[in-house]
Design a protein around this motif. Structure first.
Motif, mmCIF file in Angstrom:
data_model
loop_
_atom_site.group_PDB
_atom_site.id
_atom_site.type_symbol
_atom_site.label_atom_id
_atom_site.label_comp_id
_atom_site.label_asym_id
_atom_site.label_seq_id
_atom_site.Cartn_x
_atom_site.Cartn_y
_atom_site.Cartn_z
ATOM 1 N N PHE A 61 0.823 -1.207 0.000
ATOM 2 C CA PHE A 61 0.000 0.000 0.000
ATOM 3 C C PHE A 61 0.858 1.259 0.000
ATOM 4 O O PHE A 61 1.110 1.878 1.031
ATOM 5 N N THR B 178 -12.622 -6.919 -2.437
ATOM 6 C CA THR B 178 -12.109 -7.461 -1.175
ATOM 7 C C THR B 178 -10.663 -7.004 -0.998
ATOM 8 O O THR B 178 -9.872 -7.088 -1.946
ATOM 9 N N VAL B 179 -10.334 -6.522 0.181
ATOM 10 C CA VAL B 179 -8.966 -6.091 0.472
ATOM 11 C C VAL B 179 -8.381 -7.011 1.533
ATOM 12 O O VAL B 179 -8.977 -7.192 2.606
ATOM 13 N N HIS C 71 -3.496 2.745 2.772
ATOM 14 C CA HIS C 71 -4.583 1.757 2.927
ATOM 15 C C HIS C 71 -5.881 2.464 3.296
ATOM 16 O O HIS C 71 -6.969 2.114 2.782
ATOM 17 N N THR D 245 -4.707 -7.988 3.675
ATOM 18 C CA THR D 245 -3.404 -7.432 4.040
ATOM 19 C C THR D 245 -2.500 -8.506 4.644
ATOM 20 O O THR D 245 -2.973 -9.435 5.318
ATOM 21 N N HIS E 248 -3.389 1.963 -6.588
ATOM 22 C CA HIS E 248 -4.639 1.327 -6.172
ATOM 23 C C HIS E 248 -5.852 2.192 -6.501
ATOM 24 O O HIS E 248 -6.908 1.677 -6.884
ATOM 25 N N VAL F 47 -7.401 3.924 0.253
ATOM 26 C CA VAL F 47 -8.011 2.878 -0.570
ATOM 27 C C VAL F 47 -9.381 2.496 -0.017
ATOM 28 O O VAL F 47 -10.364 2.384 -0.764
ATOM 29 N N MET F 48 -9.465 2.318 1.296
ATOM 30 C CA MET F 48 -10.749 1.934 1.905
ATOM 31 C C MET F 48 -11.774 3.060 1.754
ATOM 32 O O MET F 48 -12.969 2.803 1.540
ATOM 33 N N THR G 298 -9.954 -8.510 -5.992
ATOM 34 C CA THR G 298 -9.267 -8.735 -4.721
ATOM 35 C C THR G 298 -7.950 -7.973 -4.739
ATOM 36 O O THR G 298 -7.138 -8.155 -5.655
ATOM 37 N N ILE G 299 -7.763 -7.107 -3.748
ATOM 38 C CA ILE G 299 -6.526 -6.346 -3.611
ATOM 39 C C ILE G 299 -5.747 -6.908 -2.425
ATOM 40 O O ILE G 299 -6.266 -6.977 -1.316
#
Length: 280
Positions: free
Chosen positions: A197, A253-254, A236, A256, A203, A239-240, A222-223
């Motif tokens: 990230f 879907t993320v 991150h 980590t 992203h 991104v969210m 999916t990330i």
């Protein structure tokens, strides 16, 4: 042989190198400046080398946003203690990642003083446009260190060698694993993107493109990314927020810090891999 790698961190793309060397009967060691959250330590546990007092003071004064990148580009151990470390380890070969970085330069100098063989490992282009300046710098570095140079980037075995000690060694992947046999489950295209990230992994651009794509196609995304430093957490969060703004929760879907050993299964579960990075 005892082979010591010197790099900022133990990256997952170095795992096949290490595995191949170990299977050939060599002992592999790895000195790093820091560890990442998604590293695979099943083959070896890298040794974190303490940065010098000067490095630590500069870190406090500059307070970089990207701590990992700062470590990689600027941090280094004190020279004499590291020289003593190499003398204790007695490696037959020292593999130096990116000799333009201060840690690598000090490690290469220490290895040279101790009479150890040196291999330079970079991701510079092998068969790229050369310039007189680049050629002279490379020649000077190879001669001064008595080194051999390897890179996995833009090399073409059919072309003449650019230098007798410059070699193209492509990345390798372990193929002794299950392969994908079922595609487009439920008539949906499952897209996979992997990258830590940081902004250069793009992203947000990927999400923008996916938002357009999903309007006309049955797609899921999916990330997968590393989340181990403050700058990772900050990106991150962006991104969210973007996923929430575009209302992509049902399709995106993320995940980590997925262990390296679990990543192959993700490739098998998806239909398309996307690398949106602007600098790779």
């Amino acid at each position: 042989m005892r082979i010591l790698f010197v790099a900022a961190r133990f990256h997952t793309n170095q795992v096949p190198f290490v595995k191949a060397l170990q299977e050939a009967g060599h002992e592999v060691l790895f000195d790093v400046l820091f560890r990442g959250g998604s590293e695979d330590h099943s083959l070896l546990v890298p040794t974190v080398v303490r940065p010098s007092l000067l490095s630590r003071l500069r870190m406090r004064l500059r307070r970089p946003v990207n701590v990992a990148a700062y470590h990689a580009d600027h941090s280094f151990p004190s020279f004499l203690p590291y020289l003593r470390r190499l003398r204790r380890l007695r490696p037959d070969v020292v593999v130096v990642r990116d000799p333009n970085r201060p840690f690598a330069r000090r490690a290469a100098l220490a290895a040279r003083l101790l009479g150890r063989r040196i291999v330079i490992y970079t991701q510079g282009e092998v068969h790229a446009r050369s310039t007189r300046k680049k050629d002279l710098m490379r020649e000077g570095l190879i001669r001064s260190l008595g080194a051999t140079w390897f890179s996995p980037v833009r090399g073409e075995p059919s072309l003449p060698r650019v230098h007798e000690r410059v070699n193209y060694l492509p990345f390798a992947a372990d193929q002794d694993r299950p392969v994908k046999e079922v595609w487009f489950v439920d008539d949906r295209v499952r897209i996979l993107a992997i990258g830590k990230f940081v902004p250069r992994k793009n992203h947000l651009l990927l999400l923008e493109a996916f938002d357009v794509l999903r309007r006309d196609h049955a797609v899921d995304l999916t990330i997968v990314g590393e989340l181990s430093h403050a700058d990772h957490h900050a990106h991150h969060a962006l991104v969210m927020d973007e996923i929430a703004l575009r209302e992509l929760h049902d399709e995106v879907t993320v995940r980590t810090n997925v262990p390296f050993t679990d990543v192959h299964a993700l490739y098998v579960q998806h239909d398309l891999f996307v690398l949106a990075s602007r600098d790779e």
